[in-house]
Design an enzyme around this catalytic site. Structure first.
Site, PDB file in Angstrom:
ATOM      1  N   GLU A   1       0.858  -1.186   0.000  1.00  0.00           N
ATOM      2  CA  GLU A   1       0.000   0.000   0.000  1.00  0.00           C
ATOM      3  C   GLU A   1       0.899   1.242   0.000  1.00  0.00           C
ATOM      4  O   GLU A   1       1.864   1.278   0.746  1.00  0.00           O
ATOM      5  CB  GLU A   1      -0.913   0.033   1.236  1.00  0.00           C
ATOM      6  CG  GLU A   1      -1.913   1.163   1.140  1.00  0.00           C
ATOM      7  CD  GLU A   1      -2.896   1.224   2.327  1.00  0.00           C
ATOM      8  OE1 GLU A   1      -2.750   0.453   3.277  1.00  0.00           O
ATOM      9  OE2 GLU A   1      -3.796   2.060   2.244  1.00  0.00           O
TER      10      GLU A   1
ATOM     11  N   GLY B   1       2.776   2.356  11.095  1.00  0.00           N
ATOM     12  CA  GLY B   1       2.524   1.524  12.264  1.00  0.00           C
ATOM     13  C   GLY B   1       2.381   0.063  11.879  1.00  0.00           C
ATOM     14  O   GLY B   1       3.058  -0.803  12.424  1.00  0.00           O
TER      15      GLY B   1
ATOM     16  N   ASN C   1      -2.482  -6.359   5.228  1.00  0.00           N
ATOM     17  CA  ASN C   1      -2.478  -7.364   4.160  1.00  0.00           C
ATOM     18  C   ASN C   1      -3.355  -8.562   4.527  1.00  0.00           C
ATOM     19  O   ASN C   1      -3.315  -9.051   5.640  1.00  0.00           O
ATOM     20  CB  ASN C   1      -1.056  -7.872   3.928  1.00  0.00           C
ATOM     21  CG  ASN C   1      -0.047  -6.753   3.943  1.00  0.00           C
ATOM     22  OD1 ASN C   1      -0.120  -5.851   3.130  1.00  0.00           O
ATOM     23  ND2 ASN C   1       0.863  -6.787   4.902  1.00  0.00           N
TER      24      ASN C   1
ATOM     25  N   GLU D   1      -5.834  -3.006  12.478  1.00  0.00           N
ATOM     26  CA  GLU D   1      -5.464  -3.830  11.314  1.00  0.00           C
ATOM     27  C   GLU D   1      -6.418  -5.014  11.179  1.00  0.00           C
ATOM     28  O   GLU D   1      -6.818  -5.386  10.077  1.00  0.00           O
ATOM     29  CB  GLU D   1      -4.013  -4.321  11.413  1.00  0.00           C
ATOM     30  CG  GLU D   1      -2.977  -3.225  11.617  1.00  0.00           C
ATOM     31  CD  GLU D   1      -3.083  -2.058  10.655  1.00  0.00           C
ATOM     32  OE1 GLU D   1      -3.556  -2.238   9.515  1.00  0.00           O
ATOM     33  OE2 GLU D   1      -2.702  -0.931  11.053  1.00  0.00           O
TER      34      GLU D   1
ATOM     35  N   GLU E   1     -10.073   3.986   5.951  1.00  0.00           N
ATOM     36  CA  GLU E   1      -9.297   4.438   7.111  1.00  0.00           C
ATOM     37  C   GLU E   1     -10.149   5.159   8.158  1.00  0.00           C
ATOM     38  O   GLU E   1     -10.021   4.895   9.350  1.00  0.00           O
ATOM     39  CB  GLU E   1      -8.109   5.295   6.672  1.00  0.00           C
ATOM     40  CG  GLU E   1      -7.059   4.527   5.853  1.00  0.00           C
ATOM     41  CD  GLU E   1      -6.508   3.288   6.549  1.00  0.00           C
ATOM     42  OE1 GLU E   1      -6.720   3.124   7.768  1.00  0.00           O
ATOM     43  OE2 GLU E   1      -5.869   2.462   5.861  1.00  0.00           O
TER      44      GLU E   1
HETATM   45  N1  PHE Z   1      -3.165   0.903   5.780  1.00  0.00           N
HETATM   46  C1  PHE Z   1      -2.280   1.003   6.894  1.00  0.00           C
HETATM   47  C2  PHE Z   1      -3.171   1.228   8.092  1.00  0.00           C
HETATM   48  O1  PHE Z   1      -3.948   1.858   8.353  1.00  0.00           O
HETATM   49  C3  PHE Z   1      -1.337   2.138   6.892  1.00  0.00           C
HETATM   50  C4  PHE Z   1      -0.238   2.050   5.899  1.00  0.00           C
HETATM   51  C5  PHE Z   1      -0.291   2.817   4.759  1.00  0.00           C
HETATM   52  C6  PHE Z   1       0.848   1.247   6.121  1.00  0.00           C
HETATM   53  C7  PHE Z   1       0.717   2.781   3.824  1.00  0.00           C
HETATM   54  C8  PHE Z   1       1.864   1.218   5.206  1.00  0.00           C
HETATM   55  C9  PHE Z   1       1.811   1.993   4.072  1.00  0.00           C
HETATM   56  O2  PHE Z   1      -3.359   0.864   8.947  1.00  0.00           O
HETATM   57 ZN    ZN Z   2      -5.786   1.652   8.496  1.00  0.00          ZN
END
Ligand code: PHE
Ligand code: ZN
Length: 846
Positions: free
Chosen positions: A122, A250, A254, A287, A309
């Site tokens: 991501e 953080g 996945n 997560e 998010e």
């Molecule tokens: N999608 C992840 C989260 O919220 C954040 C993230 C974004 C991690 C981009 C790595 C790279 O929790």
């Molecule tokens: Zn998130």
């Protein structure tokens, strides 16, 4: 060569993908510098697309060959991808590329961390692994084969053995993950509500196995909570978490293989503070909750990032509230919202929760998208009520399961279940800036009228704002402190909106925006007597705390602007709260907290004044000293009362007592020159007490021996040493802060390639407000030097850290000029990344 000329991408330009993916087979032949990735992808033309160009994203890939339906093809490669001639029917694309994980310091795509292979895809990292339509509305079923000598080989979905994995759930490429290395697992299991057994593992390096129990417990509690509260069950037989030391964020959700920054999952009483435990619990939950809000239902495009998010932050905040208490969690969330999101929303980087354009999507993982995004969900729930909220969520989950969605899809579910028109509500997603709500009052003939007037200041690219719907929770108190009107939601929809309360005997005292029901700034003339009254009597815990906060702010501002002495009424109010045994210790600790120096700088700026960070620092010190002296008769007693017996437990109750105890310690240290802190340091058996003691000592410029001993004792624990690095810089006074930060960069344990360590030093320098803004400008200079160095390795983290300069417009001409010069120097660096270029340009433009 690294970055193409920055080009903005617009939401309004969205078009559906030309080709869809059914299945993806990936074979990885892992090698530190010569990893081969062989892909076999089943494509078919998208009937809904008018565009027929076959385009695959790909960056820094060495293409060895490509085939379509078995026949070698010559692809037209560009810097950012390739095009090829394809049949107007389903076909199979195959390709082999070579990549070099070991030299990938950006920590995006496939990279190595301490000898372990791992991925971060991501938002747009998959294109650094192989050629692919790397956009979230292309979803495929992935099968993965990992070939290497590493002991443990992991990918998404179910384990077929022998390094082979299959994920039955179609997913966008950003949720792909692979890990290979010498790992061990802390294992457990969970039985879902329909009776399915799920194997759970937290994978770590050998020496970290003793730090997994809390994370595992948090995971199981999260799984149960999502079943009970949202009716959401886990959907694979396996759930893996891996801890990685070098990670930009953080953690990452996945599918079936969450990858965590080790700081966001590893915990033990000896090495982690209460705050660490609390954060880890929240991130594990976050997560995990993404499995439904993000993975099963994902985003159509990255403009919709808040769809997953904002909602997932809201869900993790609900969870933490249920676990740790809603009142204090809400206060903590609002403190963070104001410190980060309000700061962003009132500066040059302000943007809508759903942005309409970006250059680099990595720059939009912001507090606005996350935290303001969560506030919007909270307001929706307040406006339509709990029952309608969960009904709308259920519809969202059934209607859109397996899809890539938009904010419109989300809102439509609530319009359909409630029959309510949410078009005005949608403005919260579209308009940037923190609304100001002016409060007018009138009492006449037994009728009390509140008049709310809303305005939202201009933000970059948005000069004019329309009135939003703002749910303002209001309660009324009588002069004797009794509540005469329980909490009622005033739905402000017009620019000027009046609400009447009738049949009252006398003018009441209002408690406005209870629970911080809307993320706005209230503008209201309020006397300190009224604030003290609310602090003593408000039944709403948030507003009770808020009243004390407003009081403290007013006191500090008057100390800065009028040279006032610390207000006795404020000091008396603090003593009353501290003594009040009916209040939870964690609440009392929060009430004893004072506004940060950055808060005061923003408040002064909002009031039309130019903040002087050195002066604010002095006032903050003077006030702390006055509080310490005023409370010196009660702090030792309270300290003793709050002692927690028995073995350490990270639960909220025990943590709350330690928190109040350590608030007392920091005040006592100003009186006894650190004598009690030294004692606490020597006798502590957990990091919370040990670290607070050390911080209190360094704050009064004592504790030299303890500081050395601490480092010696913990030098092999990188997470503890991160804290130690940070504390060195945080506790250095004024002009010494920059020198200390510089000294820390020369320490043998400093490693700029590790984002946690970099942030420990430079996050602390920025957080040391008066130190960073030292009139010499040396703080700005050092920061710029290191952001330039970091950008060459890790643009994403460098760009995120450049926000330390976002408040330059608040300060005096000299400081402004020095900050602009520092930013200009960054911008003029040859080969500056797209990430930092976009950020610094936006910071300077406004
Ligand atoms: N999608 C992840 C989260 O919220 C954040 C993230 C974004 C991690 C981009 C790595 C790279 O929790
Ligand atoms: Zn998130």
């Amino acid at each position: 060569m690294r970055d193409a000329a920055p080009q903005a991408i617009y939401l309004s330009d969205y078009t559906p993908p030309a080709y869809l993916v059914d299945t993806v087979e990936l074979t990885f032949k892992l090698h530190p510098t010569k990893t081969r990735v062989i892909s076999k992808i089943a494509f078919r033309p998208n009937p809904e697309a008018s565009n027929k160009t076959f385009y695959l994203h790909g960056e820094n890939l060495d293409l060895k060959w490509a085939r379509i339906d078995g026949a070698e093809v010559k692809a037209n490669q560009t810097e950012l991808g390739l095009t090829a001639q394809v049949p107007d029917a389903p076909f199979i694309w195959e390709a082999e590329v070579e990549i070099s994980p070991e030299t990938n310091t950006a920590l995006e795509g496939l990279y190595m961390s301490k000898g372990m292979y791992c991925t971060q895809c991501e938002a747009e990292g998959f294109r650094k692994i192989t050629y692919y339509p790397d956009r979230p509305d292309v979803m495929g079923v992935f099968s993965v084969t990992i070939e290497c000598d590493e002991k443990i080989k992991l990918s998404n979905g179910n384990d077929l053995g022998d390094g082979k994995w299959h994920d039955p759930w179609p997913k966008p490429a950003y949720l792909f993950a692979l890990v290979a290395g010498d790992l061990v697992a802390h294992s457990d299991s969970f039985t879902t509500m329909s009776g399915r057994d799920v194997a759970l593992n937290i994978w770590v390096r050998d020496g970290d196995l003793h730090k997994c129990a809390f994370g595992m417990d948090a995971l199981k509690r999260s799984m149960k909570w999502d079943e009970e509260v949202y009716g959401r069950e886990y959907d694979l037989d396996l759930f893996n978490i891996v801890a990685v030391d070098d990670f930009n964020m953080g953690a990452m959700e996945n599918k079936g293989l969450n990858i965590f920054n080790s700081a966001a999952v590893l915990a033990s009483p000896e090495t982690s503070t209460d705050a660490n435990f609390e954060r880890i619990e929240a991130i594990i939950a976050h997560e995990y909750f993404h499995n439904w809000t993000g993975n099963r239902i994902t985003c159509r495009d990255w403009f919709q990032l808040c769809l997953k998010e904002g909602l997932t932050v809201f869900r993790d905040q609900q969870f933490s509230g249920d676990v740790r208490g809603h009142a204090t969690q809400r206060i903590g969330n609002v403190l963070a919202l104001r410190a980060r999101q309000f700061r962003e929303d009132n500066g040059p980087l302000a943007h809508p929760v759903r942005p309409t354009s970006f250059v680099e999507i990595n720059n939009f993982y912001t507090s606005t998208v996350y935290e303001k995004g969560a506030e919007i969900i909270g307001m929706l729930k307040t406006l339509i009520g709990d029952e309608a909220y969960y009904k709308g969520c259920d519809l969202y989950f059934t209607r859109h399961d397996g899809q890539a969605c938009t904010i419109e899809d989300w809102l439509k579910c609530f319009e359909d279940t409630t029959g309510r028109d949410l078009s005005q509500f949608k403005l919260w997603y579209e308009q940037a800036g923190t609304p100001r709500v002016k409060v007018g009052e009138d009492f006449n003939d037994g009728t009390y009228t509140l008049t709310f007037t809303q305005t939202t200041p201009p933000t970059p690219g948005q000069d004019v704002k329309d009135p939003k719907v703002i749910p303002i929770a209001v309660g009324l108190l009588a002069e004797n402190g009794n509540e005469i009107q329980t909490t009622k939601i005033c739905e402000v929809t017009d620019e000027v909106h009046k609400f009447r309360f009738t049949n009252l005997d006398a003018k009441p005292v209002p408690s406005i925006n209870r629970g911080f029901s809307a993320p706005v700034i209230l503008e209201r003339d309020q006397t300190n007597a009224e604030r003290a009254f609310l602090l003593a009597h408000d039944t709403d815990p948030f507003n009770k705390w808020e009243a004390g906060r407003a009081l403290a702010k007013d006191v500090m501002i008057r100390m800065v602007t009028e040279d006032a002495t610390p207000d006795q009424a404020y000091l008396d109010a603090l003593i009353t709260v501290a003594r009040d045994n009916t209040l939870d210790p964690d609440f009392r600790a929060l009430a004893l907290g004072r506004p940060s120096q950055d808060d005061i700088a923003q408040a002064l700026f909002d009031g039309g004044q130019t903040p002087d960070p050195t002066r604010i620092y002095q006032v903050s010190e003077t006030l702390s000293q006055s509080v310490a002296e005023a409370m010196q008769d009660i702090t030792p007693k309270l300290y003793a009362e709050m002692a927690v017996d028995g073995p350490y437990s990270p639960d909220a109750k025990a943590a709350g007592k330690r928190s109040l105890q350590n608030s007392c310690l920091s005040l006592i240290s100003r009186i006894d020159s650190g004598a009690l802190a030294a004692k606490q340091y020597a006798s502590s058996d957990n990091m919370t007490m040990q670290f607070s003691a050390l911080a209190s000592l360094l704050n009064v410029e004592k504790g030299e021996d303890e500081n050395i001993a601490f480092y010696k004792h913990w030098k092999d624990d990188r997470l503890v040493i991160d804290k130690w690095f940070s504390l060195q810089v945080m506790s250095a006074k004024l002009s010494k802060a920059t020198a200390k930060a510089k000294e820390m960069t020369a320490h043998p344990d400093f490693d700029m390639a590790n984002p946690n360590r970099f942030r420990a030093v430079f996050g602390a320098l920025a957080g040391n407000t008066a130190g960073f803004h030292d009139p010499s400008g040396q703080g700005y200079g050092l920061m710029a030097d290191w952001l330039i160095k970091l950008d060459a390795k890790n643009p994403q983290t460098a760009a995120r850290m450049s926000t330390v300069f976002e408040t330059w417009h608040r300060y005096d001409a000299d400081r402004q000029q020095m900050m602009q010069a520092a930013l200009g120097r960054i911008l003029n660096t040859p080969n500056l990344s797209r990430d930092v270029t976009e950020m610094v340009t936006r910071i300077l433009e406004a």
